[in-house]
Design a protein around this motif. Structure first.
Motif, PDB file in Angstrom:
ATOM      1  N   LEU A   1      36.130 -11.451 -80.558  1.00  0.00           N
ATOM      2  CA  LEU A   1      36.989 -11.848 -79.280  1.00  0.00           C
ATOM      3  C   LEU A   1      35.984 -13.038 -78.473  1.00  0.00           C
ATOM      4  CD1 LEU A   1      39.469 -10.731 -78.294  1.00  0.00           C
ATOM      5  CD2 LEU A   1      38.764  -9.831 -80.390  1.00  0.00           C
ATOM      6  N   PHE A   2      34.806 -12.746 -78.597  1.00  0.00           N
ATOM      7  CA  PHE A   2      34.034 -13.843 -77.910  1.00  0.00           C
ATOM      8  C   PHE A   2      34.340 -15.289 -78.285  1.00  0.00           C
ATOM      9  CE2 PHE A   2      29.609 -15.981 -77.076  1.00  0.00           C
ATOM     10  CZ  PHE A   2      29.995 -16.237 -75.847  1.00  0.00           C
ATOM     11  N   GLU A   3      34.394 -15.314 -79.690  1.00  0.00           N
ATOM     12  CA  GLU A   3      34.484 -16.377 -80.294  1.00  0.00           C
ATOM     13  C   GLU A   3      36.129 -17.019 -79.896  1.00  0.00           C
ATOM     14  OE1 GLU A   3      34.511 -16.595 -84.452  1.00  0.00           O
ATOM     15  OE2 GLU A   3      33.581 -18.379 -84.855  1.00  0.00           O
TER      16      GLU A   3
ATOM     17  N   ALA B   1      31.145  -7.281 -71.834  1.00  0.00           N
ATOM     18  CA  ALA B   1      31.544  -6.099 -72.658  1.00  0.00           C
ATOM     19  C   ALA B   1      31.145  -4.824 -72.199  1.00  0.00           C
ATOM     20  CB  ALA B   1      30.976  -6.350 -74.118  1.00  0.00           C
ATOM     21  N   PHE B   2      30.029  -4.668 -71.686  1.00  0.00           N
ATOM     22  CA  PHE B   2      29.559  -3.426 -71.079  1.00  0.00           C
ATOM     23  C   PHE B   2      30.548  -2.995 -69.807  1.00  0.00           C
ATOM     24  CE2 PHE B   2      26.765  -1.397 -68.016  1.00  0.00           C
ATOM     25  CZ  PHE B   2      26.634   0.033 -68.595  1.00  0.00           C
ATOM     26  N   LEU B   3      30.455  -4.023 -69.068  1.00  0.00           N
ATOM     27  CA  LEU B   3      31.328  -3.667 -67.584  1.00  0.00           C
ATOM     28  C   LEU B   3      32.709  -3.386 -67.998  1.00  0.00           C
ATOM     29  CD1 LEU B   3      30.433  -6.644 -65.318  1.00  0.00           C
ATOM     30  CD2 LEU B   3      29.744  -4.336 -65.248  1.00  0.00           C
TER      31      LEU B   3
ATOM     32  N   LEU C   1      37.532  -6.815 -74.464  1.00  0.00           N
ATOM     33  CA  LEU C   1      38.418  -7.510 -73.459  1.00  0.00           C
ATOM     34  C   LEU C   1      37.386  -8.349 -72.772  1.00  0.00           C
ATOM     35  CD1 LEU C   1      41.148  -5.283 -72.244  1.00  0.00           C
ATOM     36  CD2 LEU C   1      41.353  -7.280 -73.562  1.00  0.00           C
ATOM     37  N   GLY C   2      36.240  -7.595 -72.160  1.00  0.00           N
ATOM     38  CA  GLY C   2      35.108  -8.167 -71.652  1.00  0.00           C
ATOM     39  C   GLY C   2      34.383  -9.322 -72.386  1.00  0.00           C
ATOM     40  N   ALA C   3      34.564  -9.187 -73.589  1.00  0.00           N
ATOM     41  CA  ALA C   3      33.938 -10.407 -74.542  1.00  0.00           C
ATOM     42  C   ALA C   3      34.842 -11.514 -74.387  1.00  0.00           C
ATOM     43  CB  ALA C   3      33.460  -9.922 -75.864  1.00  0.00           C
ATOM     44  N   PHE C   4      36.253 -11.154 -74.594  1.00  0.00           N
ATOM     45  CA  PHE C   4      37.074 -12.272 -74.392  1.00  0.00           C
ATOM     46  C   PHE C   4      37.033 -13.090 -73.255  1.00  0.00           C
ATOM     47  CE2 PHE C   4      41.484 -13.688 -73.537  1.00  0.00           C
ATOM     48  CZ  PHE C   4      41.534 -14.263 -74.620  1.00  0.00           C
ATOM     49  N   ALA C   5      37.016 -12.480 -71.979  1.00  0.00           N
ATOM     50  CA  ALA C   5      36.962 -12.868 -70.761  1.00  0.00           C
ATOM     51  C   ALA C   5      35.533 -13.727 -70.631  1.00  0.00           C
ATOM     52  CB  ALA C   5      36.897 -11.935 -69.738  1.00  0.00           C
ATOM     53  N   ALA C   6      34.449 -13.184 -71.130  1.00  0.00           N
ATOM     54  CA  ALA C   6      33.282 -14.172 -71.201  1.00  0.00           C
ATOM     55  C   ALA C   6      33.323 -15.464 -72.211  1.00  0.00           C
ATOM     56  CB  ALA C   6      32.009 -13.137 -71.843  1.00  0.00           C
ATOM     57  N   GLY C   7      34.079 -15.284 -73.291  1.00  0.00           N
ATOM     58  CA  GLY C   7      34.177 -16.546 -73.974  1.00  0.00           C
ATOM     59  C   GLY C   7      35.235 -17.596 -73.115  1.00  0.00           C
ATOM     60  N   LEU C   8      36.264 -16.878 -72.550  1.00  0.00           N
ATOM     61  CA  LEU C   8      37.195 -17.866 -71.838  1.00  0.00           C
ATOM     62  C   LEU C   8      36.177 -18.577 -70.638  1.00  0.00           C
ATOM     63  CD1 LEU C   8      40.378 -15.913 -70.873  1.00  0.00           C
ATOM     64  CD2 LEU C   8      40.080 -18.057 -72.292  1.00  0.00           C
TER      65      LEU C   8
END
Lengths: 466, 466
Positions: A136-138, A300-302, A312-319
């Motif tokens: 999801l980060f990718e 991701a942790f948050l 969802l956190g990892a996705f937001a970080a990627g964005l």
């Protein structure tokens, strides 16, 4: 005798040594360290063989590779070869071929077997979770925040329709046609609302359609669907438990989810510049990758802690990081990490899918299979219609959008699992939900490819990096 | 009350969901899945912060970054902040700040705490082991088999002298000067023979000296030393257990170790071509990386199973693949994976090092510290002399070779651990060995850098990949 003694001594010694850096072991568990590592290594070897054989075969058959990885997982998992087994499938250590092999190699007693099996499964499960986090980060890195906000309204409508339609159709149908009581029917209806963002986005990426309007609508809708799913889960769970809906809790979830997603985007605008500045200042290896990866883990942790999903956190970080000028470089470095972690996720999903519920020769499966047929129809129709909810987009591939929302994946299984744990679902209905989840998951990738095949903009991102 | 109920329900639900793909959970353990993930995420965040802060600071002070990562680990570990704790250090869940944080966030009971702490530590330990496997795979990829065989004899001599000198000096010194009984003295002498290939090769790589003659001699000698160490461990362990040396076992180890290393090199010549052919045929993502990584895992597993160290297998795999024309491409893809996995190893080594044995204010440490001073002197002298055992190499930096063999790292701790477990070592001698291991490990990186600083060929490989 002497040799045996020495070898067993040596075994303990080497176990310790190989469990390095788990050194100075004083607890008995640590003595199994080497065997846990051996189990993890064997499991990973099985994962990669299954994912590559499945993925390549799938590709040759002109199907999305991820389908092959899922099927590869099914073949090595509980449904066939029993190589990759998990205690969650109420499998014992002796059911696992890998564990039996280790037992033979190491002369392990049953206590050791239980411990090693548990630990090894736990490690593989966490690696699979890290895999979907990296995926999801990718996907976030490959998505464009501007594009995504441009189709934000459409994505929201697709998500809402894709939740409402199957939920209403499913619940009402179960009550009227199959005379299922209301609460289990609501539960099954809720299970129909899920969309597996992992599977859908992976297929889109494989087909080179992630950045198309359809792709961005699907990804956006899948993200919103995930948030809605968590809220529905909370509602249904409290309904099942107390017969009442806890509004306060629902409000909390809506506020925290919106706050998190909006907050991370806003934070992103600020964090962007400091991120680049930090990465530029670092002089040791991983100067770009480690800060970016750490940021993804923090998000991701948050997300996990405020009761959203880690992915969802990892996705937001990627964005957020997609907005920096380091995007390309970062993308290239995240790719190999995704290459080795993501297959663990898909093969594990396949390995855990117990296809024995599909066997009509077993009498108790039949009632479930009849309901399953109905659920599958609703699951497909209820999501396919969402494409026609899209407005203001001329010439958009409505069918593809609808199909993109079909796979229930792991999220659908959660509902079945919680339903069973709470005693709300009886055996046939639970089996029907599982069958529905498995089928929608496996049928969506080829359908999505077929619906997109005439589209011009396919520039497969599948080619290996140079 | 209602809210509490719903939230606890939701917690269970979300734990399950977040433990996806650990779904359909029926065992109570699986309910902790989300918290295990949360613990792993937090631990990784701590690892990366510690490794980057330590590594960067070390670099600014003109010291090898890996020293900073080790020190960073010490600071977050059992000796200071108690963030990264492990049950092997006989730490309880409540000793870990991360676990206390999770307990506060999730209202966890003590049973949950124990399970989550165990699982999370197990995952981090296995990730650390995968980290050192990837490190040695990368070192193998960066090493040149031809260069290595060219200095093979020198490396063997350095290894043998580096085992014999500290062993004899240490054992004799302990018996004559400190009146230690023979068997514990032999044990302590054995602990002096180890060389940590991980730490030494990482420093060499950071300084751009891996491919120099000195670098190749050190790496070759460290590999041979690892094999010798395993044999010595077997001898000493059977000596401690039965008072006798089991020759058969020693012969088995020598034969299997030589067979494995020679076999993998020969296999390599054959496997090279088929590897390139396979990688060329694959069409899905990770076409090169996954077969290479799988090969490394297979070799690591085999080495593990025949009672060698997993890292030796990974090193052999790297050496073999270094011979292919895909070397460069592969190197570049393995790098980001090493970037995220290797720091877990070094920070974990630091975190597990309990510096409280160094505190002279504690009366029972004092006897150990006196012996430790002697052991440290022997540990340094016994390895530094090895440089002068090198023959036929004009102008080679003999001091650097000797210093490169100094760090005992995790291997030295294994001896201490086994000695304690078998009851051979008393408290002061055990503490002395630990102090010796810690000091040699931390002192070697700066010494090695200093001894190499006037050398011309330093082209630091430290720059981040672009």
């Amino acid at each position: 005798m002497l040799l045996d003694n020495a070898i067993s001594w040596l075994d303990t010694a080497l176990m310790d040594q190989l469990s390095a850096p788990g050194l100075l072991a004083t607890t008995p568990e640590a003595d199994y360290g080497s065997w846990v590592l051996a189990g993890v290594l064997l499991s990973l070897i099985v994962v990669y063989l299954a994912s590559k054989l499945g993925g390549e075969l799938s590709k040759r058959l002109n199907l999305p590779p991820v389908l092959g990885e899922l099927v590869g997982g099914v073949i090595v998992g509980i449904s066939a070869l029993h190589l990759l087994m998990f205690p969650e499938n109420s499998a014992a250590a002796t059911d696992s071929v890998i564990m039996t092999g280790l037992q033979w190699l190491g002369n392990l007693d049953s206590e050791a077997m239980i411990h090693i099996f548990q630990s090894q499964s736990e490690v593989i499960s966490v690696l699979a979770e890290l895999g979907v986090i990296v995926l999801l980060f990718e996907i976030g890195l490959e998505s464009d925040l501007r594009e995504l906000t441009k189709v934000g309204y459409q994505a929201a409508i697709v998500a809402v329709v894709g939740v409402a339609a199957p939920f209403i159709l499913g619940t009402v149908g179960l009550v009227t046609l199959f005379h299922v009581p209301v609460i289990p029917a609501v539960f099954a209806g809720a299970a129909l609302t899920a969309t597996s963002i992992g599977i859908t986005s992976k297929v889109l990426s494989e087909l080179g359609h992630l950045k198309s309007t359809e792709g961005q609508i699907i990804v956006g809708a899948a993200v919103i669907d995930d948030v809605l799913g968590i809220i529905i889960l909370a509602v249904v769970a409290s309904l099942a438990k107390t017969g009442d809906v806890d509004l306060l809790n629902v409000v909390y979830l809506i506020v925290s989810a919106s706050g998190f997603l909006l907050g991370s985007v806003l934070l992103g605008k600020f964090f962007n510049k400091s991120f680049v500045a930090i990465a530029d200042k670092l002089q040791t290896r991983g100067a770009l990758l480690i800060p970016a990866f750490t940021f993804a883990l923090v998000m991701a942790f948050l997300a996990n802690v405020i009761h959203l999903e880690a992915i969802l956190g990892a996705f937001a970080a990627g964005l957020v990081l997609d907005e920096t000028d380091k995007r390309k470089e970062l993308d290239q470095q995240v790719m190999p990490i995704a290459d080795i972690l993501v297959p663990i996720f898909f093969v594990t999903v396949g390995a855990k899918a117990d296809l024995s519920v599909l066997n009509p020769a077993i009498a108790e499966n039949r009632a479930g299979l009849v309901i399953a047929t109905f659920l599958i129809a609703v699951a497909i129709i209820g999501k396919v219609v969402t494409g026609w909810a899209v407005f203001g987009q001329e010439g958009v591939n409505r069918l593809a959008i609808g199909i993109g929302m079909i796979p229930r994946g792991e999220v659908g299984l959660v509902f079945a699992g919680i339903g069973t744990a709470s005693g709300v679902l009886d055996k046939p209905l639970e089996a029907a939900i599982i069958v529905m989840v498995i089928l929608t998951t496996f049928v969506a990738p080829p359908l999505l490819q077929w619906s997109l095949k005439d589209q011009a903009e396919a520039t497969p991102e599948e080619a290996p990096v140079g």
